[in-house]
Each structure stands twice: as C-alpha cells, then as structure tokens.
Design a protein around this motif. Structure first.
Motif, PDB file in Angstrom:
ATOM      1  N   THR A   1       0.830  -1.207   0.000  1.00 44.70           N
ATOM      2  CA  THR A   1       0.000   0.000   0.000  1.00 44.70           C
ATOM      3  C   THR A   1       0.863   1.255   0.000  1.00 44.70           C
ATOM      4  OG1 THR A   1      -1.668  -1.271   1.212  1.00 44.70           O
ATOM      5  CG2 THR A   1      -1.987   1.103   1.103  1.00 44.70           C
TER       6      THR A   1
ATOM      7  N   TYR B   1       0.871   4.184  -2.811  1.00 41.67           N
ATOM      8  CA  TYR B   1       0.755   5.595  -2.449  1.00 41.67           C
ATOM      9  C   TYR B   1       1.889   6.417  -3.060  1.00 41.67           C
ATOM     10  CZ  TYR B   1       0.386   9.801   0.442  1.00 41.67           C
ATOM     11  OH  TYR B   1       0.285  11.087   0.872  1.00 41.67           O
TER      12      TYR B   1
ATOM     13  N   THR C   1      -6.186   5.642  -0.721  1.00 42.50           N
ATOM     14  CA  THR C   1      -4.952   4.998  -0.276  1.00 42.50           C
ATOM     15  C   THR C   1      -4.510   5.549   1.074  1.00 42.50           C
ATOM     16  OG1 THR C   1      -4.346   4.676  -2.592  1.00 42.50           O
ATOM     17  CG2 THR C   1      -2.601   4.390  -0.965  1.00 42.50           C
TER      18      THR C   1
END
Length: 59
Positions: free
Chosen positions: A14, A18, A43
C-alpha cells in the motif's frame, strides 16, 4: 490455493501504491485529475487504518 498476506506485506504494498500515485500527481504538472485525487485519498485512508502516518511519506 489461497495465500495469506501479512500485515507488514500489506502495508508495504500500500505504501508502494501511495508513492506511485504521488509520483504520477507530481508528473501531472498541476493539472486537475479528480480520479487521481480520489485514489490518493482512498490509499491514505487505507494506510491510516493500518496505522501508518502518511505525513512521513508524503512528497
């Protein structure tokens, strides 16, 4: 076969997403892109729910 992903792996993936989105936004040259802004917000929300402070990794 189902593989489980650890919290650490999920956070890493993640964060990578981002940072990719931030790079795209920066390369966009200030042009308005509602979808990109939305993806960044989502996000950020995901990272926050995982306990990651995004201020430390924001361009």
């Amino acid at each position: 076969m189902v593989q489980e992903v650890s919290d650490k792996e999920l956070i890493t993936v993640t964060i990578d997403r981002y940072t990719d989105l931030q790079q795209i936004k920066k390369a966009n040259g200030g042009h308005e892109n509602e979808m990109l802004d939305y993806l960044i917000k989502v996000t950020i929300a995901k990272l926050s729910s995982l306990g990651v402070n995004v201020e430390d990794i924001t361009l």
